[in-house]
Design a protein around this motif. Structure first.
Motif, PDB file in Angstrom:
ATOM      1  N   ARG A  57      -2.584  35.043   9.019  1.00 18.97           N
ATOM      2  CA  ARG A  57      -1.159  35.330   9.190  1.00 18.97           C
ATOM      3  C   ARG A  57      -0.327  34.135   8.730  1.00 18.97           C
ATOM      4  N   TYR A  58      -0.710  32.941   9.186  1.00 19.29           N
ATOM      5  CA  TYR A  58      -0.005  31.731   8.787  1.00 19.29           C
ATOM      6  C   TYR A  58      -0.280  31.410   7.321  1.00 19.29           C
ATOM      7  N   GLN A  59      -1.499  31.662   6.893  1.00 20.53           N
ATOM      8  CA  GLN A  59      -1.889  31.395   5.509  1.00 20.53           C
ATOM      9  C   GLN A  59      -1.035  32.196   4.532  1.00 20.53           C
ATOM     10  N   GLU A  60      -0.842  33.460   4.846  1.00 25.40           N
ATOM     11  CA  GLU A  60      -0.017  34.330   4.003  1.00 25.40           C
ATOM     12  C   GLU A  60       1.395  33.778   3.854  1.00 25.40           C
ATOM     13  N   THR A  61       2.007  33.448   4.989  1.00 27.83           N
ATOM     14  CA  THR A  61       3.370  32.910   4.966  1.00 27.83           C
ATOM     15  C   THR A  61       3.432  31.590   4.223  1.00 27.83           C
ATOM     16  N   MET A  62       2.433  30.743   4.474  1.00 27.93           N
ATOM     17  CA  MET A  62       2.411  29.419   3.855  1.00 27.93           C
ATOM     18  C   MET A  62       2.299  29.507   2.336  1.00 27.93           C
ATOM     19  N   VAL A  63       1.412  30.342   1.838  1.00 22.53           N
ATOM     20  CA  VAL A  63       1.229  30.477   0.391  1.00 22.53           C
ATOM     21  C   VAL A  63       2.521  30.926  -0.274  1.00 22.53           C
ATOM     22  N   ASN A  64       3.139  31.958   0.278  1.00 21.33           N
ATOM     23  CA  ASN A  64       4.369  32.492  -0.321  1.00 21.33           C
ATOM     24  C   ASN A  64       5.501  31.465  -0.304  1.00 21.33           C
ATOM     25  N   GLN A  65       5.635  30.752   0.806  1.00 22.35           N
ATOM     26  CA  GLN A  65       6.689  29.741   0.902  1.00 22.35           C
ATOM     27  C   GLN A  65       6.461  28.607  -0.090  1.00 22.35           C
ATOM     28  N   LEU A  66       5.232  28.138  -0.178  1.00 23.35           N
ATOM     29  CA  LEU A  66       4.941  27.016  -1.070  1.00 23.35           C
ATOM     30  C   LEU A  66       5.123  27.396  -2.537  1.00 23.35           C
ATOM     31  N   LEU A  67       4.713  28.592  -2.888  1.00 26.05           N
ATOM     32  CA  LEU A  67       4.863  29.024  -4.277  1.00 26.05           C
ATOM     33  C   LEU A  67       6.333  29.164  -4.666  1.00 26.05           C
ATOM     34  N   GLN A  97       8.980  27.507  -2.957  1.00 26.61           N
ATOM     35  CA  GLN A  97       9.831  26.367  -2.623  1.00 26.61           C
ATOM     36  C   GLN A  97       9.296  25.013  -3.074  1.00 26.61           C
ATOM     37  N   ASN A  98       8.012  24.914  -3.379  1.00 29.34           N
ATOM     38  CA  ASN A  98       7.413  23.626  -3.732  1.00 29.34           C
ATOM     39  C   ASN A  98       6.958  23.674  -5.192  1.00 29.34           C
ATOM     40  N   ARG A  99       7.786  23.099  -6.081  1.00 28.83           N
ATOM     41  CA  ARG A  99       7.476  23.154  -7.510  1.00 28.83           C
ATOM     42  C   ARG A  99       6.204  22.380  -7.850  1.00 28.83           C
ATOM     43  N   ASP A 100       5.994  21.255  -7.170  1.00 27.32           N
ATOM     44  CA  ASP A 100       4.782  20.473  -7.420  1.00 27.32           C
ATOM     45  C   ASP A 100       3.547  21.294  -7.076  1.00 27.32           C
ATOM     46  N   PHE A 101       3.613  21.979  -5.932  1.00 28.39           N
ATOM     47  CA  PHE A 101       2.496  22.822  -5.501  1.00 28.39           C
ATOM     48  C   PHE A 101       2.237  23.919  -6.526  1.00 28.39           C
ATOM     49  N   LEU A 102       3.292  24.584  -6.960  1.00 25.55           N
ATOM     50  CA  LEU A 102       3.158  25.669  -7.932  1.00 25.55           C
ATOM     51  C   LEU A 102       2.511  25.162  -9.223  1.00 25.55           C
ATOM     52  N   HIS A 103       2.977  24.029  -9.708  1.00 22.10           N
ATOM     53  CA  HIS A 103       2.426  23.468 -10.949  1.00 22.10           C
ATOM     54  C   HIS A 103       0.951  23.118 -10.775  1.00 22.10           C
ATOM     55  N   LEU A 104       0.600  22.487  -9.661  1.00 25.40           N
ATOM     56  CA  LEU A 104      -0.786  22.092  -9.423  1.00 25.40           C
ATOM     57  C   LEU A 104      -1.699  23.305  -9.283  1.00 25.40           C
ATOM     58  N   ILE A 105      -1.231  24.316  -8.569  1.00 25.52           N
ATOM     59  CA  ILE A 105      -2.042  25.518  -8.374  1.00 25.52           C
ATOM     60  C   ILE A 105      -2.299  26.196  -9.714  1.00 25.52           C
ATOM     61  N   ARG A 106      -1.259  26.320 -10.523  1.00 25.84           N
ATOM     62  CA  ARG A 106      -1.442  26.969 -11.823  1.00 25.84           C
ATOM     63  C   ARG A 106      -2.401  26.152 -12.702  1.00 25.84           C
ATOM     64  N   ASN A 107      -2.342  24.846 -12.575  1.00 24.60           N
ATOM     65  CA  ASN A 107      -3.236  23.981 -13.350  1.00 24.60           C
ATOM     66  C   ASN A 107      -4.686  24.162 -12.904  1.00 24.60           C
ATOM     67  N   ILE A 108      -4.903  24.220 -11.590  1.00 21.88           N
ATOM     68  CA  ILE A 108      -6.262  24.409 -11.067  1.00 21.88           C
ATOM     69  C   ILE A 108      -6.789  25.795 -11.446  1.00 21.88           C
ATOM     70  N   GLU A 109      -5.936  26.791 -11.341  1.00 18.29           N
ATOM     71  CA  GLU A 109      -6.353  28.162 -11.663  1.00 18.29           C
ATOM     72  C   GLU A 109      -6.768  28.304 -13.126  1.00 18.29           C
ATOM     73  N   SER A 110      -6.235  27.426 -13.969  1.00 18.18           N
ATOM     74  CA  SER A 110      -6.566  27.491 -15.394  1.00 18.18           C
ATOM     75  C   SER A 110      -7.901  26.821 -15.718  1.00 18.18           C
ATOM     76  N   HIS A 111      -8.522  26.155 -14.727  1.00 15.76           N
ATOM     77  CA  HIS A 111      -9.817  25.508 -14.963  1.00 15.76           C
ATOM     78  C   HIS A 111     -10.863  26.573 -15.289  1.00 15.76           C
ATOM     79  N   LYS A 112     -11.773  26.245 -16.189  1.00 16.53           N
ATOM     80  CA  LYS A 112     -12.763  27.222 -16.635  1.00 16.53           C
ATOM     81  C   LYS A 112     -13.641  27.725 -15.490  1.00 16.53           C
TER      82      LYS A 112
END
Length: 468
Positions: free
Chosen positions: A246-256, A258-273
């Motif tokens: 429940r908290y995880q769901e809210t946290m992910v959506n908020q960070l994506l 409101q937190n540009r650094d988080f969004l950039h890092l997540i997209r970078n990690i997701e692009s790893h082979k």
């Protein structure tokens, strides 16, 4: 190397010692992830073709869509994932119609209807099995049973592979951790390291069972015994993880958002082979999907097992034990929903000058709420909890709804209701008297109330006439 323990992560602040501890935990998480890759060396001989768990499910769903109306003539070794388990976890936790447990039941129904899907190695294709000559002698039912058991083990390999990537690339990322507060990091990943460690131990025991049996008779059995042995650990790690979602769901959506650094890092990690184009949410949903899937796979094994087989008893026990874990997960999710509901209402209720009552109390649950009509055109709003009744008037503050508390009383101790006989020009039809033998003022209070409809009034009467 000990397992990394997400639950013990320091969430109290950033001083030098806590930073050192976090760095150590990150290092241990990465080291543990590397160990996971080495721990399945024997199993990889048989399951080297298995994809990530997310892709594994996607292949199954595609085949289910293509072959839904075709006869079920294939091997039961291949895994079929119902549509419900393909939906992002947020959809589950936001649903007001179905519980976690009900979704598991629905998934079981889909499993019975869906065709098999071949997307990786089969038991009958193993060199040891071919060399034994058993395939010419075994009935189809026994071959299907072996494929189901082999699939059970193989899917755990796929699951651990995905968990390892989640920990190694997402959880243990120093850059990602630096972009978050300790509390945010904990809510985001919860105890996923403990779940990975539990999967590793489980797979190592399955590996030992498989290795010994393939060397002796090539027939696999008794996986249900291993499941039973690991159920206490599964309960310990899966229930808090699913509850925290429940908290995880809210946290992910908020960070994506409101937190540009988080969004950039997540997209970078997701692009790893290694991530193979899978996103963070798909990795976080893995434990939820797996604990439900274990039950379904065991049920599939049970269906292929002869009724007089010695394994029947422990298979049924293992299914019951996993079902209990699923039920506890359901309770945990519902409890979090109830707490969030109390927190939300606590912000809306204004007690004014009277002594306020804290709503967020352990064990308190909202039973019912809604508007009620008094005599004339006045109205009140009732919030009925399992231990408290709050009577208020609805107000609007800066276009946002709120409530001004008029009275409250302990329920059911000081609350009583009785029907009112309708009289000409009297109270509205289907009215009832609400008696508060002791309210916040300390004095008895009586109100004539009626809901908007007769059925609503009956619901309120039934709830307020709680067995004493």
């Amino acid at each position: 190397m000990d397992q990394c323990d997400c639950a013990n992560e320091d969430i109290g602040g950033h001083d030098g010692s806590s930073d050192s501890l976090e760095e150590l935990q990150d290092s241990r998480a990465a080291d543990t992830a590397e160990e996971e890759e080495l721990s399945v060396s024997f199993l990889l001989k048989y399951f080297s073709l298995y994809p990530l768990y997310q892709d594994y499910q996607e292949y199954c769903m595609q085949a289910e869509s293509d072959d839904l109306n075709k006869p079920n003539t294939g091997s039961l070794s291949t895994l079929t994932i119902p549509q419900e388990l393909q939906t992002p976890i947020i959809a589950y936790l936001s649903s007001a119609d179905k519980s976690f447990q009900q979704l598991s039941i629905d998934a079981n129904i889909c499993l019975a209807k869906a065709p098999p899907v071949r997307c990786s190695t089969l038991w009958q294709d193993l060199e040891e099995v071919k060399a034994s000559g058993l395939l010419r002698m075994l009935p189809d039912g026994e071959i299907h049973l072996q494929e189901s058991i082999f699939e059970f083990i193989g899917s755990e390999v796929s699951y651990l592979n995905s968990l390892t990537i989640a920990v190694k690339h997402f959880y243990a990322s120093k850059e990602l951790k630096q972009s978050l507060t300790p509390m945010e990091h904990h809510n985001l990943f919860s105890n996923i390291c403990q779940i990975m460690a539990a999967s590793k131990k489980f797979l190592m025991d399955l590996e030992g069972q498989l290795e010994g049996q393939l060397e002796e008779s090539v027939l696999i059995s008794q996986v249900e015994d291993i499941v039973l042995q690991h159920c206490p650990e599964f309960h310990r790690v899966y229930v808090p993880y699913v509850t925290n979602m429940r908290y995880q769901e809210t946290m992910v959506n908020q960070l994506l958002q409101q937190n540009r650094d988080f969004l950039h890092l997540i997209r970078n990690i997701e692009s790893h082979k290694d991530c193979q184009r899978q996103d963070l949410k798909s990795f976080l949903a893995l434990p939820f999907q797996r604990i439900t899937r274990i039950k379904l796979l065991l049920q599939s094994i049970l269906k292929q097992t002869k009724p007089d087989a010695d394994s029947i008893s422990n298979l049924e026990k293992a299914i019951a034990a996993i079902h209990e874990i699923v039920t506890e997960c359901d309770k945990g999710v519902r409890k979090m929903e109830q707490i969030e509901e109390l927190v939300y209402l606590d912000r809306l209720l204004d007690f004014g000058k009277m002594k306020s009552v804290p709503l967020v109390v352990s064990g308190r649950v909202l039973l019912h709420q809604g508007p009620m009509r008094q005599s004339g055109f006045s109205s009140v709003y009732l919030h009925l909890f399992n231990d408290l009744l709050v009577i208020s008037s609805k107000k609007y503050y800066f276009q946002q709804a709120g409530f001004t508390v008029m009275d409250h009383a302990e329920f059911p101790r000081h609350v009583k209701v009785e029907h009112v006989q309708n009289e000409l020009l009297g109270p509205p039809p289907d009215s009832f008297l609400l008696h508060l033998s002791k309210s916040h003022t300390g004095q008895p209070t009586t109100m004539k109330l009626a809901a908007e409809t007769r059925s609503d009034t009956e619901v309120w009467m039934k709830l307020l006439q709680c067995e004493r």
